[in-house]
Every structure is written in structure tokens, then in C-alpha cells.
Design an enzyme around this catalytic site. Structure first.
Site, PDB file in Angstrom:
ATOM      1  N   GLU A   1      35.630  52.167  41.195  1.00 33.67           N
ATOM      2  CA  GLU A   1      37.062  51.534  41.102  1.00 33.67           C
ATOM      3  C   GLU A   1      37.431  52.098  39.639  1.00 33.67           C
ATOM      4  O   GLU A   1      36.765  52.313  38.570  1.00 33.67           O
ATOM      5  CB  GLU A   1      36.841  50.074  40.916  1.00 33.67           C
ATOM      6  CG  GLU A   1      35.892  49.453  40.062  1.00 33.67           C
ATOM      7  CD  GLU A   1      35.604  48.040  40.450  1.00 33.67           C
ATOM      8  OE1 GLU A   1      35.308  47.806  41.691  1.00 33.67           O
ATOM      9  OE2 GLU A   1      35.289  47.264  39.414  1.00 33.67           O
TER      10      GLU A   1
ATOM     11  N   ARG B   1      37.235  38.274  25.363  1.00 33.05           N
ATOM     12  CA  ARG B   1      35.890  38.798  25.364  1.00 33.05           C
ATOM     13  C   ARG B   1      35.073  38.406  24.008  1.00 33.05           C
ATOM     14  O   ARG B   1      34.067  37.945  24.072  1.00 33.05           O
ATOM     15  CB  ARG B   1      35.692  40.382  25.726  1.00 33.05           C
ATOM     16  CG  ARG B   1      34.221  40.880  25.894  1.00 33.05           C
ATOM     17  CD  ARG B   1      34.324  42.269  26.065  1.00 33.05           C
ATOM     18  NE  ARG B   1      32.816  42.795  25.762  1.00 33.05           N
ATOM     19  CZ  ARG B   1      32.780  44.141  25.532  1.00 33.05           C
ATOM     20  NH1 ARG B   1      33.551  44.855  25.184  1.00 33.05           N
ATOM     21  NH2 ARG B   1      31.299  44.546  25.254  1.00 33.05           N
TER      22      ARG B   1
ATOM     23  N   CYS C   1      67.106  53.506   0.929  1.00 33.07           N
ATOM     24  CA  CYS C   1      66.431  54.606   1.941  1.00 33.07           C
ATOM     25  C   CYS C   1      66.952  54.034   3.361  1.00 33.07           C
ATOM     26  O   CYS C   1      66.745  53.078   3.925  1.00 33.07           O
ATOM     27  CB  CYS C   1      64.988  54.549   1.779  1.00 33.07           C
ATOM     28  SG  CYS C   1      64.401  55.781   3.096  1.00 33.07           S
TER      29      CYS C   1
ATOM     30  N   LYS D   1      38.837  52.106  35.893  1.00 28.55           N
ATOM     31  CA  LYS D   1      38.650  51.434  34.629  1.00 28.55           C
ATOM     32  C   LYS D   1      39.807  51.347  34.028  1.00 28.55           C
ATOM     33  O   LYS D   1      40.460  52.009  33.138  1.00 28.55           O
ATOM     34  CB  LYS D   1      37.475  52.066  33.846  1.00 28.55           C
ATOM     35  CG  LYS D   1      36.941  51.195  32.630  1.00 28.55           C
ATOM     36  CD  LYS D   1      36.061  52.066  31.595  1.00 28.55           C
ATOM     37  CE  LYS D   1      35.343  51.108  30.662  1.00 28.55           C
ATOM     38  NZ  LYS D   1      36.473  50.921  29.732  1.00 28.55           N
TER      39      LYS D   1
END
Length: 666
Positions: A112, A135, A426, A114
Site C-alpha cells: 500500500e 504519534r 526594503c 506510504k
């Protein structure tokens, strides 16, 4: 390589990997590609296997990932979220197959994609989505449930009243990523490097409303645990999850031989650039769940699965020129102008060179033949020089010491990798500077937002922050969606801002490294803008919390003539340049240390911090035994739990205000 060389190299690799772990897992700001990271990890593992006497429990080879941040409540995973071992060649896939078959005999595999995103765990109780977490380090992650609930492809209620845990990958589609960066560019905000960073940054927003505005999606790729049901295979479990309302991983292919597995990996690799989302590899899993149980896991990864990583596609081309671009933060970035080459389906004619150290380290010269790839599958990057093809006509590149946009000094502070323009005028960064100047914690000019600033700039009505104070009614009334009342209100807000205290003006100037707290310290000490502009490097070093980099930054800023002219025009317009007297404010917080958590109703964090500092207190970012008070607002983070554990006194906003009024003694 002898033992001593090996020891030094192992230490060097650990330091590099720990650094990149921190950038990737904790900050979500990776500096290298996954492929480069994997090569570092592989070298470390090989050296530790060859020299086991140097292997230690705290080596990055023995851990899953990084520590979670403090912003969210930690959540211990129901099932540890382990990683996968990596493979980079067909032979390594075959070796994985041999190990599996030695342990459990013949097996069926699934291949499958990733998905390149952010891995999350979703917990359902009685069919209801109850907890979603990142996680983290694989054991403890961050509870991001409110944010995940904003992702429409995550079902809040399942078809059946089941208790289960699933694992999925949150991602941002390529088209949504392009649109988001386009919108951020229009607002003058920093751009995300790739869709993975955008997805991770969106999920880890403290405000779920921000997450909800991002077009996030998810694929569920594994059933971690379920009560009261048994499945024979991974595919069967995914079919059940699909029936329950989950969006499961697509493009799954069942394979009975390792040759079929390798073919499936190759086919997936051929289509990856045409997919509407990023993938950085293929995952090979044992399909039979009983055989997974037998195979088990190590401390850091599963024995029943492996990830094949696709190497980044690299093409050879020539550097025609090196030009310098100025970003919205004033950073000067060298960019290689290339002979056009097709990489991953698109024509590449420019590539980032990051900074002058990168150019020096790789010895990149104008005229060089180089290898180029797309970092993260998105950003073209020069990887290395093909030195054997040099002719001797190549030219060395020297980073300019003046900004190519405005001519102001371009300064590289000690410890920084980039050179920055110091000019207030600037054009490359003026929009961002004015937005910051008008912000609530700076000059607090109500009604002056990015859209109006953009119009003022495009019509040439302003060129720097001082020009705001010379705007007339006739200038504002010409703007789109600006009526009589709005124009008068904005002029009134600009006039009102002239009376802001010195520290807010100093902070509003946007001096690199000088935040609101540093501005308060400096303003309190020097009392006037004139004194600040006259002060020397050594004078700033004497102040508490002002380090060498900050001191160098502020001295450099005021040494630039165009910046001094802007300050002079602000003074001529009547903007306050003195530290205002705090009247009867006493040092009621003298010696007290405060920490803030959660959102306050009546103050921003900087406003609350300013009130504390003005009254003799100190504000820090983390709770410790030295903390006297934790001020708690709405949706507090893990600081609250730590304060409770340490016995730190906890007060709410009302109690804090009572202290300010003198109704409660600290």
C-alpha cells in the site's frame, strides 16, 4: 576505520540525527529530506552493529521519535505507535521476505502507498470518536482531538457501537497545499515547505478554528485494536473499517510472492507523481493477522512490515547563474538559475541553495554541472556538484553584504545561517513590517489590516511605517471598501497610536530577535529612543536577558541610515519616543515569577506580561519549582498539570486583575 574513528563517527551521527529528530518530530521544521535522514540512520545502525560496545540505550537507533511539545496535553497511546524498518533495494525486500518465512512459513502480503503526512491514533468508545492523538515518541503523543474533529473525513460516530483504535495518516492534498501557500503569500506570511509540513502544522494549531480552515484529509491504514470481533486478515479489517465510515488507504494490492510485491512497488512508484497527494514510499505488510502476532515487534518497529523508500529523482543540469532573493523576513536566499530540466513531471529552471554555508560546503560555483532533485517532492534543490565535469571556467559566488532590493546592510549575526536585510524601507519585506507595526502587541492600530496595507502599498501611499502618520482622509477614501466612517475611524486609530509607550514602538520596528519582553527591558533602562540609538553594544549586554546576538542586532539596526531616518520621521509626526511614567503603579510583583497558560479574555499574553514586568515581576515560558504563580485562561495546556504536581499557586484572570487593583496581595 579504526575503533576510535568509529566512536567519533557514531557520536557525530547521533548528534546529527538527534538534531534532525528535533526539527522533524518536535518542531515540524525538517531541514533535510527523508532519504538523507534515512542514510544517516542506516550508517549509525551499521556502525553500532559492527562496534556493539558503543551502542547505548539513548542512541537514536533505539528510539521511535521525538518528545511531544508542551502546548497540548500528553496522551499515552492505547497501542504503541511504532515505526517501520526501511528498505531501499529489491534485495532488502527479499531479505525481509526470507526472515518472515523462516518464522511463519508461507504468507500473503499487501502493498500500500506510504502517505507523506502526520501519523495519528483515533480512539472510539461505543462507536463515538473520543480521543485523537499525534504519534509523539511512539508511547506518548499529543491530544489533538478538537483539531482532528474538524477533518471531515474522520467519522465522529461509527455505524456500530464498537470500541476500537485505528491508526491513520493526516495529509494535505497537493492542490490544497498550492492554494494555501498562495493565500499565505498574499497575506505576507511565511510559506510551508511541503504538504507534510502544512498538514503537521495545521493539526498542531492551538486554535481548532485555524485547523478547520485548512483542507486536511486522512487515510486509515491499520486497525490497532477492537473489542468483541476477530478478523483473519488486514484486508478484511480494512473492509470492516470502510463499512464503519472510515476513509481507508487506497491502491492496496494483495501479493502471494515476493516478485509480485516488487512489481507492485514499482507500479506504485511509476504513478506516485500523478497522485493528488504525496507518497514517499510503499509499505509491505503481512496480511494474515495471526502470523503478525507470531512475528511480533522489536522495541521500535514491527517485524511483520517494512517500508520501501523511493529515492528522490535526481537530474543532471548546469548552473547558469546564482541570484539572491529577499524574503518577507529580510532573509537573503541564494537561488541557482538552471538550464531547464524535467524532474518528477515538471520543468525546473531554478533551485534553492539555502544559504552561503550550503554553497561553501558543497563548493557550488556558477557554471557547475550539478545534480538536482525535489526536496520533499516539491522544492527543487541542488544536491551535489559533478566536479569531474568542471572545465576551469566556473566562477565562485560571493554573498552580497548589501540588500539587492534596497541597498541596506545585509548582516549575518553570529550563530545564524542566513544573512538579513536591515532596512526598514526594503520593498521585499515592507508589507510584513507594517502588519507587525500595526499589530495589537505593537502600536495597536485598529482597522489597519493586511488588505488595507496591501492597497496602500500598491497605490504608493506608503513606503514605510512612518508614512502611516502622514496619511490624509483623501488618501484613505480612495481605497476599496473604505467609506467615510471607516476612513475617519482609521485616522483616529493612527492618531491614538502616537501615544503608545516606548517599548511598544521599539517592538513594532521589527528588529530581528527583539521581542516584546526584550523591548520592555530596553525601554525601561534607556527611557528614550535617543538613548537607545546612541547606546553601544556593551551597554545592551549589561541588561538582564539581553544576549550578544540581540545586542548586535539592535546596534546594527540603528547603524543603518535609512532606519534612523524612519525613526526621525516618526518623531516629527508626533509619535511618542519616551518611556511613559507608570504613575502610581507599585512594584507589587517584585521578585515574583509568573507563567501564563491558555487564552485570557481581556489581555493578550504580551499585554499581561507587560503589566507584570511593569510591576517588578518576571514572566517565564515554563513551570518550575521557582514559579510563584500560574495564570490560567481558557483551554490551558500541560503547564496546568505540571503546576499542580509542583504545588505552584494557580490563579485565574479575575484573581490576576484583583492583584492589579490591589484587592488581593500577591
Amino acid at each position: 576505520m579504526d575503533r576510535e574513528e568509529a566512536r567519533k563517527r557514531i557520536e557525530e551521527l547521533r548528534e546529527k540525527i538527534n538534531y534532525h529528530n528535533y526539527r522533524y518530530y518536535v518542531l515540524d521544521q525538517p531541514e533535510i529530506s527523508d532519504y538523507e535522514y534515512d542514510m544517516l540512520m542506516r550508517e549509525l545502525i551499521e556502525l553500532e552493529e559492527k562496534y556493539p560496545e558503543f551502542k547505548t540505550p539513548d542512541s537514536p537507533s533505539q528510539r521511535v521519535g521525538g518528545e511531544p511539545l508542551d502546548e497540548f496535553e500528553p496522551f499515552t497511546h492505547i497501542v504503541p505507535m511504532l515505526s517501520l524498518a526501511n528498505a531501499f533495494t529489491a534485495e532488502e525486500i527479499k531479505e525481509f521476505d526470507r526472515r518472515v518465512k523462516e518464522a511463519v512459513g508461507e504468507v500473503e502480503y499487501v502493498v500500500e502507498p506510504k502517505i507523506d503526512g502526520l501519523s495519528v491514533e483515533l480512539v472510539y468508545e461505543n462507536g463515538m470518536f473520543t480521543v485523537g492523538s499525534t504519534r509523539g515518541d511512539g508511547i506518548v503523543g499529543e491530544n489533538v482531538t478538537p483539531n482532528l474533529k474538524t477533518i471531515k473525513s474522520i467519522p465522529l460516530r461509527l455505524k456500530d457501537s464498537v470500541n476500537l483504535v485505528v491508526r491513520g495518516e493526516v495529509f494535505m492534498p497537493k492542490a490544497s497545499f498550492a492554494k494555501l501557500n498562495e493565500e499565505r503569500a498574499e497575506r505576507g506570511e511565511s510559506l510551508f515547505a511541503n504538504p507534510r509540513n502544512a498538514a503537521a502544522g495545521s493539526v498542531r494549531q492551538l486554535d481548532p478554528k485555524v485547523t478547520a480552515k485548512r483542507d486536511l484529509d486522512i487515510f486509515i491504514f491499520n486497525l490497532q485494536r477492537i473489542e468483541g470481533r476477530d478478523f483473519k486478515t488486514h484486508v478484511e479489517a480494512l473492509e470492516f473499517l470502510k463499512e464503519q465510515g472510515f476513509k481507508v488507504i487506497p491502491l492496496i494490492k494483495k501479493c502471494t510472492t515476493i516478485e509480485e510485491v516488487i512489481k507492485a512497488i514499482e507500479e506504485l512508484g511509476e504513478m506516485k507523481d500523478s497522485l493528488p497527494y504525496d507518497i514517499d514510499g510503499a509499505v509491505i505488510k503481512v496480511n494474515e493477522l495471526d502470523k503478525r502476532e507470531i512475528l511480533g515487534q522489536t522495541a521500535k518497529d514491527y517485524r511483520w512490515a517494512i517500508a520501501f523508500k523511493y529515492p528522490a529523482e535526481m537530474k543532471k543540469t548546469k548552473i547558469v547563474d546564482i541570484v539572491v532573493q529577499v524574503g518577507r523576513t529580510g532573509a537573503l536566499t541564494p537561488t541557482a538559475v538552471l538550464e531547464p530540466v524535467v524532474i518528477s513531471g515538471s520543468v525546473v529552471s531554478r533551485a534553492t541553495l539555502h544559504n552561503e554555508d550550503y554553497i561553501k560546503e558543497k563548493d557550488i560555483r556558477i557554471g557547475d554541472t550539478v545534480l538536482v532533485h525535489k526536496a520533499g517532492g516539491i522544492i527543487p534543490e541542488v544536491v551535489e556538484v559533478v566536479k569531474e565535469e568542471r572545465t576551469g571556467d566556473e566562477k565562485a559566488f560571493v554573498m552580497p553584504d548589501k540588500c539587492p532590493e534596497c541597498g541596506a546592510l545585509a548582516v549575518r549575526l553570529p550563530g545564524e545561517a542566513v544573512r538579513r536585510c536591515t532596512g526598514l524601507n526594503c520593498p521585499a519585506q515592507i508589507a510584513r513590517r507594517i502588519i507587525h507595526f500595526a499589530s495589537k502587541d505593537a502600536m495597536d492600530i485598529e482597522g489597519l489590516g493586511p488588505a488595507i496595507i496591501s492597497q496602500l502599498l500598491s497605490k504608493g501611499l506608503i513606503q514605510n511605517v512612518a508614512d502611516l502618520y502622514y496619511l490624509k482622509y483623501r488618501d484613505l477614501i480612495t481605497l476599496e471598501r473604505m467609506g467615510d466612517k471607516s476612513a475617519r475611524n482609521l485616522l483616529e486609530a493612527i492618531e491614538k497610536s502616537k501615544k503608545r509607550d516606548l517599548d511598544r514602538l521599539l517592538f513594532g520596528l521589527g528588529i530581528n530577535l527583539i521581542g516584546s519582553k526584550a523591548a520592555q527591558v530596553i525601554a525601561e533602562h534607556f527611557k528614550s529612543m535617543d538613548n537607545i540609538m546612541k547606546a553601544k553594544y556593551e551597554d545592551f549586554l549589561e541588561l538582564p536577558d539581553i544576549g550578544p546576538k540581540m545586542a548586535r542586532s539592535i546596534v546594527t539596526f540603528f547603524s543603518e541610515e535609512q532606519n534612523r531616518r524612519v525613526v526621525e520621521r516618526l518623531k516629527e509626526a508626533g509619535v511618542n519616543m519616551e518611556k511613559l511614567s507608570t504613575g502610581k503603579v507599585s512594584n507589587i510583583f517584585e521578585g515574583k515569577i509568573f507563567v501564563l497558560t491558555g487564552a485570557l479574555k481581556n489581555y493578550t499574553r504580551d499585554e499581561a506580561a507587560r503589566l507584570i514586568v511593569e510591576r517588578g515581576g518576571k514572566v517565564t515560558n515554563s513551570v518550575s519549582k521557582k514559579t510563584d504563580y500560574l495564570i490560567v485562561g481558557a483551554d490551558p495546556g500541560s503547564k496546568l498539570k505540571k503546576a499542580q504536581e509542583l504545588g505552584v499557586k494557580i490563579i485565574n484572570e479575575e484573581q490576576f486583575e484583583a492583584m492589579l487593583k490591589g484587592d488581593i496581595q500577591p
